[in-house]
Design an enzyme around this catalytic site. Structure first.
Site, PDB file in Angstrom:
ATOM      1  N   SER A  95       0.853  -1.182   0.000  1.00 33.40           N
ATOM      2  CA  SER A  95       0.000   0.000   0.000  1.00 33.40           C
ATOM      3  C   SER A  95       0.892   1.235   0.000  1.00 33.40           C
ATOM      4  O   SER A  95       2.064   1.175   0.406  1.00 33.40           O
ATOM      5  CB  SER A  95      -0.905   0.018   1.235  1.00 33.40           C
ATOM      6  OG  SER A  95      -1.496   1.288   1.434  1.00 33.40           O
TER       7      SER A  95
ATOM      8  N   TYR B  19      -2.827  -0.457  10.181  1.00 35.56           N
ATOM      9  CA  TYR B  19      -2.812  -0.803   8.765  1.00 35.56           C
ATOM     10  C   TYR B  19      -1.447  -0.492   8.152  1.00 35.56           C
ATOM     11  O   TYR B  19      -0.889  -1.304   7.416  1.00 35.56           O
ATOM     12  CB  TYR B  19      -3.910  -0.037   8.045  1.00 35.56           C
ATOM     13  CG  TYR B  19      -4.005  -0.328   6.567  1.00 35.56           C
ATOM     14  CD1 TYR B  19      -4.564  -1.520   6.111  1.00 35.56           C
ATOM     15  CD2 TYR B  19      -3.538   0.582   5.625  1.00 35.56           C
ATOM     16  CE1 TYR B  19      -4.650  -1.803   4.766  1.00 35.56           C
ATOM     17  CE2 TYR B  19      -3.623   0.316   4.264  1.00 35.56           C
ATOM     18  CZ  TYR B  19      -4.181  -0.880   3.844  1.00 35.56           C
ATOM     19  OH  TYR B  19      -4.254  -1.147   2.497  1.00 35.56           O
TER      20      TYR B  19
END
Length: 254
Positions: free
Chosen positions: A138, A151
């Protein structure tokens, strides 16, 4: 170009979002797709779409965070030519607002889940003389994002695991890369907006879209196209790389 004819491609998180888009595209490219997901109904829908289009697919219902389940499930496969680790969950919170339970939950799926799949698949790839691995990182592994502590931790780990695997198994003919998407319009986004901004979904969707210089969210199919290239023979000289697919977020957001 970019054909995967008769290659066995194991794709986690194939029941929805990016994982599903990858499964559908790989099947179109001729791969024999093994859709791995925790949600049996979602996996079945992916398999149905592939088979109705004339593709070849089967499913494995497993919790990627449970190593015994993963090892037992993959033991039944004769080959694994491609592994795409797309299964993942998100979380909103800072270091001091993230509970231990939520931290562990994100870690178990996003980090341990990737490790478990690698742990089970790599021996097969070594034995057969090679393979291609694609992990879902990501932009959170490259830049600081607000309220994404757990995350970001997990995706930073995915990037590090990608580099480690690429280094350790290059002599075995195994390539390992990752992609780092920015915001992608998936069912998760719609569910997040409905839960947290009832009645303001479109307003917040537009606001989130505009945080990317290109002015919109990515489509799952756009991420899948990059993944197809990296898992194809055309990318045979590419390993140990992270590819941002971010609409200019990392370099142009200033």
């Amino acid at each position: 170009m970019f054909q995967l004819t008769d290659k066995i491609a194991v794709i986690t998180g194939a029941g929805s979002g990016i994982g599903k888009a990858v499964a559908l595209l790989f099947a179109q490219a001729g791969a024999r797709v093994v859709a791995v997901d925790f949600n049996e109904e979602a996996a079945r829908q992916t398999i149905d779409e592939i088979t109705k289009a004339g593709g070849n697919a089967s499913s494995i219902i497993v919790d990627v965070s449970a190593q015994t389940q993963v090892v037992a499930a993959l033991a039944g496969l004769n080959r694994i030519d491609i592994l795409v680790n797309s299964a993942g969950i998100s979380h909103i919170g800072k270091a001091d607002t993230t509970s231990e339970a939520d931290f562990d939950r994100v870690y178990n799926v996003n980090v341990k889940g990737v490790y478990n799949m690698l742990h089970a698949a790599l021996p097969k790839m070594k034995q057969q003389g090679g393979g291609a691995i694609l992990n879902m990182a990501s932009i959170a592994s490259s830049v600081g994002l607000p309220d994404r502590f757990a995350y970001s931790m997990s995706k930073g780990a995915v990037l590090a695991m990608t580099l480690s695997v690429a280094k350790d198994y290059i002599g075995d003919g195994i390539r390992c890369n990752c992609v780092s998407p920015a915001r992608v319009h998936t069912p998760f986004v719609d569910g997040f907006l409905a839960k947290n901004y009832p009645g303001r979904e479109q307003e917040m969707f537009d606001k989130l879209s505009k945080t990317q210089p290109i002015g919109r969210m990515a489509k799952p199919e756009e991420i899948a196209a990059q993944i197809l290239y990296l898992c194809s023979d055309e990318a045979s000289f590419t390993t140990g790389c992270d590819y941002p697919i971010d609409g200019g977020f990392i370099r142009l957001n200033n």
